[in-house]
Write a protein that holds these residues in place. Structure first.
Motif, PDB file in Angstrom:
ATOM      1  N   LEU A 684      18.925 -23.731 -27.028  1.00  0.00           N
ATOM      2  CA  LEU A 684      20.046 -24.082 -27.590  1.00  0.00           C
ATOM      3  C   LEU A 684      20.555 -23.967 -28.694  1.00  0.00           C
ATOM      4  N   VAL A 685      19.337 -24.184 -29.780  1.00  0.00           N
ATOM      5  CA  VAL A 685      19.421 -23.770 -31.170  1.00  0.00           C
ATOM      6  C   VAL A 685      19.590 -22.386 -31.357  1.00  0.00           C
ATOM      7  N   ARG A 686      18.609 -21.537 -30.615  1.00  0.00           N
ATOM      8  CA  ARG A 686      18.666 -20.161 -30.825  1.00  0.00           C
ATOM      9  C   ARG A 686      20.128 -19.583 -30.510  1.00  0.00           C
ATOM     10  N   ARG A 687      20.794 -20.189 -29.437  1.00  0.00           N
ATOM     11  CA  ARG A 687      22.075 -19.428 -29.204  1.00  0.00           C
ATOM     12  C   ARG A 687      23.166 -19.750 -30.066  1.00  0.00           C
ATOM     13  N   VAL A 688      23.037 -20.921 -30.902  1.00  0.00           N
ATOM     14  CA  VAL A 688      23.800 -21.383 -32.102  1.00  0.00           C
ATOM     15  C   VAL A 688      23.821 -20.286 -33.274  1.00  0.00           C
ATOM     16  N   LEU A 689      22.279 -19.955 -33.474  1.00  0.00           N
ATOM     17  CA  LEU A 689      22.061 -19.280 -34.579  1.00  0.00           C
ATOM     18  C   LEU A 689      22.612 -17.843 -34.301  1.00  0.00           C
ATOM     19  N   ARG A 690      22.224 -17.304 -32.910  1.00  0.00           N
ATOM     20  CA  ARG A 690      22.654 -15.866 -32.428  1.00  0.00           C
ATOM     21  C   ARG A 690      24.258 -15.794 -32.791  1.00  0.00           C
ATOM     22  N   ARG A 691      24.972 -16.644 -32.534  1.00  0.00           N
ATOM     23  CA  ARG A 691      26.322 -16.615 -32.537  1.00  0.00           C
ATOM     24  C   ARG A 691      26.756 -16.451 -33.931  1.00  0.00           C
ATOM     25  N   ILE A 692      26.257 -17.310 -34.874  1.00  0.00           N
ATOM     26  CA  ILE A 692      26.531 -17.378 -36.504  1.00  0.00           C
ATOM     27  C   ILE A 692      25.937 -16.043 -36.561  1.00  0.00           C
ATOM     28  N   GLN A 693      24.787 -15.476 -36.407  1.00  0.00           N
ATOM     29  CA  GLN A 693      24.346 -14.397 -37.093  1.00  0.00           C
ATOM     30  C   GLN A 693      24.716 -12.947 -36.043  1.00  0.00           C
ATOM     31  N   ARG A 694      25.826 -13.339 -35.077  1.00  0.00           N
ATOM     32  CA  ARG A 694      26.446 -12.116 -34.316  1.00  0.00           C
ATOM     33  C   ARG A 694      25.257 -11.355 -33.773  1.00  0.00           C
ATOM     34  N   ARG A 695      23.907 -11.606 -33.252  1.00  0.00           N
ATOM     35  CA  ARG A 695      23.118 -10.912 -32.529  1.00  0.00           C
ATOM     36  C   ARG A 695      23.342 -11.013 -31.073  1.00  0.00           C
ATOM     37  N   GLU A 696      22.827 -10.176 -30.549  1.00  0.00           N
ATOM     38  CA  GLU A 696      23.157  -9.899 -29.182  1.00  0.00           C
ATOM     39  C   GLU A 696      22.118 -10.812 -28.197  1.00  0.00           C
ATOM     40  N   GLN A 697      22.739 -11.441 -27.080  1.00  0.00           N
ATOM     41  CA  GLN A 697      22.087 -12.054 -26.395  1.00  0.00           C
ATOM     42  C   GLN A 697      20.515 -11.471 -25.809  1.00  0.00           C
ATOM     43  N   ARG A 698      19.340 -12.101 -25.646  1.00  0.00           N
ATOM     44  CA  ARG A 698      18.271 -11.295 -24.993  1.00  0.00           C
ATOM     45  C   ARG A 698      18.263 -11.942 -23.754  1.00  0.00           C
ATOM     46  N   LEU A 699      18.141 -10.485 -22.862  1.00  0.00           N
ATOM     47  CA  LEU A 699      18.103 -10.637 -21.305  1.00  0.00           C
ATOM     48  C   LEU A 699      16.740 -10.123 -20.798  1.00  0.00           C
ATOM     49  N   VAL A 700      16.462 -10.489 -19.475  1.00  0.00           N
ATOM     50  CA  VAL A 700      15.537  -9.890 -18.774  1.00  0.00           C
ATOM     51  C   VAL A 700      16.009  -9.194 -17.547  1.00  0.00           C
ATOM     52  N   ARG A 701      15.398  -8.288 -17.244  1.00  0.00           N
ATOM     53  CA  ARG A 701      15.632  -7.541 -15.997  1.00  0.00           C
ATOM     54  C   ARG A 701      14.938  -8.055 -14.588  1.00  0.00           C
ATOM     55  N   VAL A 702      15.454  -8.610 -13.717  1.00  0.00           N
ATOM     56  CA  VAL A 702      14.821  -8.815 -12.411  1.00  0.00           C
ATOM     57  C   VAL A 702      15.276  -7.833 -11.450  1.00  0.00           C
ATOM     58  N   THR A 703      14.111  -7.100 -10.788  1.00  0.00           N
ATOM     59  CA  THR A 703      14.257  -6.162  -9.837  1.00  0.00           C
ATOM     60  C   THR A 703      13.212  -6.220  -8.916  1.00  0.00           C
ATOM     61  N   LEU A 704      13.527  -5.652  -7.660  1.00  0.00           N
ATOM     62  CA  LEU A 704      12.696  -5.414  -6.435  1.00  0.00           C
ATOM     63  C   LEU A 704      12.108  -3.824  -6.474  1.00  0.00           C
ATOM     64  N   VAL A 705      10.892  -3.852  -6.445  1.00  0.00           N
ATOM     65  CA  VAL A 705      10.234  -2.284  -6.379  1.00  0.00           C
ATOM     66  C   VAL A 705       9.372  -2.292  -5.383  1.00  0.00           C
ATOM     67  N   TYR A 706       9.053  -1.078  -4.704  1.00  0.00           N
ATOM     68  CA  TYR A 706       8.102  -0.809  -3.966  1.00  0.00           C
ATOM     69  C   TYR A 706       6.518  -0.131  -4.748  1.00  0.00           C
ATOM     70  N   GLU A 707       5.752  -0.923  -4.344  1.00  0.00           N
ATOM     71  CA  GLU A 707       4.371  -0.410  -5.192  1.00  0.00           C
ATOM     72  C   GLU A 707       3.651   0.583  -4.206  1.00  0.00           C
ATOM     73  N   ASP A 708       2.336   0.865  -4.367  1.00  0.00           N
ATOM     74  CA  ASP A 708       1.564   1.945  -3.722  1.00  0.00           C
ATOM     75  C   ASP A 708       1.579   1.859  -2.304  1.00  0.00           C
ATOM     76  N   GLU A 709       1.195   0.485  -2.051  1.00  0.00           N
ATOM     77  CA  GLU A 709       1.346   0.268  -0.435  1.00  0.00           C
ATOM     78  C   GLU A 709       2.588  -0.111   0.384  1.00  0.00           C
ATOM     79  N   ASN A 710       3.631   0.483  -0.480  1.00  0.00           N
ATOM     80  CA  ASN A 710       4.890   0.358   0.035  1.00  0.00           C
ATOM     81  C   ASN A 710       5.304  -1.354   0.193  1.00  0.00           C
ATOM     82  N   ASP A 711       4.713  -2.130  -0.521  1.00  0.00           N
ATOM     83  CA  ASP A 711       4.981  -3.550  -0.412  1.00  0.00           C
ATOM     84  C   ASP A 711       5.780  -3.869  -1.595  1.00  0.00           C
ATOM     85  N   LEU A 712       6.656  -4.739  -1.249  1.00  0.00           N
ATOM     86  CA  LEU A 712       7.681  -5.404  -2.428  1.00  0.00           C
ATOM     87  C   LEU A 712       7.031  -6.146  -3.441  1.00  0.00           C
TER      88      LEU A 712
END
Length: 719
Positions: A684-712
């Motif tokens: 919550l504190v980070r969000r307030v500081l980010r808005r004051i400093q006009r910094r971009e929200q930090r995000l993460v990518r969540v994705t499904l991928v196939y690895e070598d054995e073709n398992d997810l």
């Protein structure tokens, strides 16, 4: 006579390389052929090269090669001969000038053929005295910058002929750049007869092929296919090729919500086994000098939808007879033409049959005759070499691998799940010597070899359902120690086998006990496409897919054996959630509602569980909450194995995608990311500081991928 092709590189993949090899192989029946490759950037060419053809690499650019010339002093200086406005100018140097000059000063070639503008310049400057010099135009007059055309004029006046690949482009060259001393004519590219049976057009795959570049306008095709899928969701599009536009096109696929319908397959060589998996071929190019992919598709029995661009398509396709021509850049027209062929099976089959007939005019023998006539008209071969390849007759045939036994084979995955392997060179090897057998050995060991004797016609069948432990299996040909050649009276004529041990001379049988890699000429995987359709109800997975194993092109088999399996289907994104669909395969009927169990990599014992719902008797659908996955993130790159619990009292099973023809799916089936908020202490504190400093929200990518054995695997990665 001796014919020398000068090419940028023969070690890559592309239309110029392919058509050069097609023509060279056909001419090798009667002439001595060399391909001079200005550069060598990999150890083994991606295309198969006829052993009768001599390959001469001049400048090795492999970083780890002992012959690498990347740091050679002369390679740091720009070329003094290669045209400055040529697209490849930065790659050429004083070293390439010197190497090409030195090669042809010592050459006795009767004909030198340059295969791109800069190499036409080299051929004009450095070809042996008295040799016929031919420039090939694999692009078009209008494709080149005016500065390059002007720069090339002096070189083109020195060559004996300029050969374009279409009549339309030849006419433009004659009109825009008349060359009084140089003959300008059109000879099309050649396409050999496919090594696989034509498509039966019964599937639901549209195939495109070519370099992933702007001029191919794949973005138009993707937009068009969105309209096709809206009406026919069971159809899919496969794009074979590589290039700089891959990631941009992948984003375009995701923008149009087509990740489950459009696959970028990467480079495919040979391409024929990929064409025959399709029912329709498509091309949306802005311009084409010829259109090799169109002819390839037609030779494999596919009707073609193509843009009516300059110059090749309108000379290749007979609109309404063997394909459909549509305006350039019009996605709706492309979609309408595809839908027309999808909905009219009779028209599709009629056009496919016409495509096979009409494409025969591009057979290498017909095209090679046009070149042979041109050589004769220009006076080539009158002094140095006889037309049969020299005083000793035709150029010697292919030399085998060590041990004198180098089998080449075709493999077909049949509709019932069996595999048929047929030796194509040495021809009918099993007929010459009793006891030749196919040996399949598991990579890494851990399982007994699978052994199958070849029949007298050189073929062998691996029955459907034969036991192959899960993993990769390499195929070999073996001449067992206890076997002996048949008596002369029992041998088929001619008595000598069509291979030899070293150099010219009579052939000898392979050494007893010799085991050598079985090299795949082509692998027809069509039978693997419908693996899910032929499964026994209530059974698990037993799936065997043949493929060519890079880089030596050895025939290999990929086996999956799972008593119970969760087969992944479509994946969708909705906001910060991912939706996974699939089905449970095995003897146990799912009970109750399924749940997805995510297990963190690294042995922490962490689990995430998401409830799912049943779809029919064995189907499932689960919503993965990306925000919850992000909240549990421990590192910048987290990975969770994906398991399915299909009944309350059953252990979870891995979720993967196995039942098709794609051996490694990681770079083919690519799904969009779900974006979730980065969870950190004092959020919550980070969000307030980010808005004051006009910094971009930090995000993460969540994705499904196939690895070598073709398992997810679910990946949670900082953006």
């Amino acid at each position: 006579m001796k014919i020398s092709f000068l090419i940028h590189t023969v070690y890559g993949i592309g239309g110029t390389i392919r058509t050069t090899l097609n023509l060279a192989e056909e001419l090798a029946d009667r002439h001595e052929i060399e391909i001079v490759s200005a550069f060598r950037h990999r150890a083994i060419p991606l295309f198969d090269i006829d052993p009768r053809i001599t390959v001469v690499p001049l400048v090795d650019t492999r970083p780890k090669s002992p012959e690498s010339a990347r740091k050679h002093p002369l390679h740091q200086r720009p070329s003094e001969v290669f045209p400055r406005f040529e697209a490849r100018y930065q790659e050429y140097s004083e070293l390439t000038d010197q190497r090409v000059r030195d090669h042809y000063e010592a050459s006795d070639a009767d004909v030198v053929i340059g295969t791109r503008p800069g190499l036409v310049a080299y051929a004009a400057e450095f070809a042996p005295r008295g040799a016929v010099v031919i420039g090939q135009e694999h692009m078009t007059h209008n494709h080149h910058k005016p500065e390059l055309r002007e720069e090339m004029r002096s070189y083109l006046l020195k060559v004996d002929a300029l050969v374009t690949v279409s009549e339309g482009d030849a006419a433009v060259w004659r009109e825009q750049m008349p060359l009084r001393t140089t003959r300008i004519l059109a000879i099309p590219n050649s396409i050999p007869e496919p090594t696989v049976a034509p498509s039966d057009l019964s599937g639901n795959i549209v195939v495109a092929a070519g370099r992933l570049s702007r001029e191919k306008q794949y973005e138009v095709l993707i937009k068009a296919f969105a309209k096709v899928v809206a009406k026919h969701p069971e159809w899919s599009l496969r794009v074979c090729g590589w290039g700089t536009e891959k990631e941009r096109l992948r984003k375009r696929v995701q923008k149009h919500l087509l990740s489950n319908h459009v696959q970028l397959m990467g480079p495919c060589s040979p391409i024929d086994p990929e064409w025959v998996k399709g029912a329709i071929a498509v091309s949306t190019s802005r311009h084409e000098s010829f259109g090799m992919t169109l002819v390839e598709a037609m030779r494999n029995g596919l009707p073609v939808v193509s843009t009516d661009c300059d110059y090749g398509p309108r000379e290749i396709i007979r609109d309404g007879e063997d394909g459909l021509l549509v305006p350039v850049g019009k996605a709706d027209d492309v979609a309408d033409a595809l839908i027309r062929l999808i909905e009219d099976e009779e028209l599709r089959r009629t056009m496919g049959a016409a495509a096979i007939r009409n494409a025969r005019r591009y057979d290498p023998s017909a095209v090679a005759k046009q070149y042979a006539d041109l050589f004769a008209e220009l006076g080539a071969g009158s002094s140095q070499h006889a037309v049969n390849g020299g005083p000793d007759g035709p150029a010697p045939g292919p030399l085998p691998a060590a041990g004198g036994f180098a089998p080449l084979a075709d493999c077909v995955a049949e509709a019932d799940g069996s595999l048929t392997v047929t030796v194509v060179a040495p021809e009918a090897a099993a007929l010459k010597y009793r006891g030749l057998r196919l040996v399949c050995a598991r990579l890494g060991g851990g399982a007994d070899d699978r052994v199958y004797p070849f029949a007298p016609d050189g073929s062998v069948r691996i029955p459907a359902g034969d036991e192959f432990a899960e993993g990769q299996w390499l195929c070999h040909a073996e001449w067992p120690e206890h076997a002996e050649p048949p008596k002369r009276a029992e041998r088929a004529e001619p008595p000598e086998p069509p291979y030899r041990t070293e150099g010219p001379g009579p052939a000898r049988p392979p050494a007893p006990g010799l085991r050598t890699a079985l090299i795949a000429r082509s692998v027809d995987q069509r039978g693997a496409l419908r693996a899910g359709d032929r499964r026994t109800p209530g059974a698990g997975v037993r799936h065997l897919v043949p493929y060519r194993r890079a880089p030596q092109h050895q025939l290999a088999l990929r086996s999956w054996v799972r008593p119970v399996h969760a087969e992944a289907g479509d994946v969708h994104r909705s906001g910060s959630t991912l939706i996974l669909e699939g089905s449970v395969l095995g003897p146990v009927e799912p009970v109750g509602e399924p749940s997805l169990v995510l297990r963190r990599r690294g042995g922490t014992g962490d689990e995430l569980v998401f409830p799912g719902v049943r779809q029919g008797a064995r189907g499932f659908r689960v919503v993965i909450d990306g925000e919850e996955a992000a909240r549990r993130q421990l590192a910048e790159k987290d990975a969770w194995e994906v398991w399915l619990r299909f009944a309350p009292d059953r252990e979870p099973v891995r979720v993967g995608r196995l039942l098709d023809d794609v051996v490694q799916k990681g770079d083919v089936f690519v799904y969009p990311d779900a974006l979730a908020h980065k969870h950190r202490p004092l959020l919550l504190v980070r969000r307030v500081l980010r808005r004051i400093q006009r910094r971009e929200q930090r995000l993460v990518r969540v994705t499904l991928v196939y690895e070598d054995e073709n398992d997810l695997v679910l990946r949670v990665v900082d953006r």
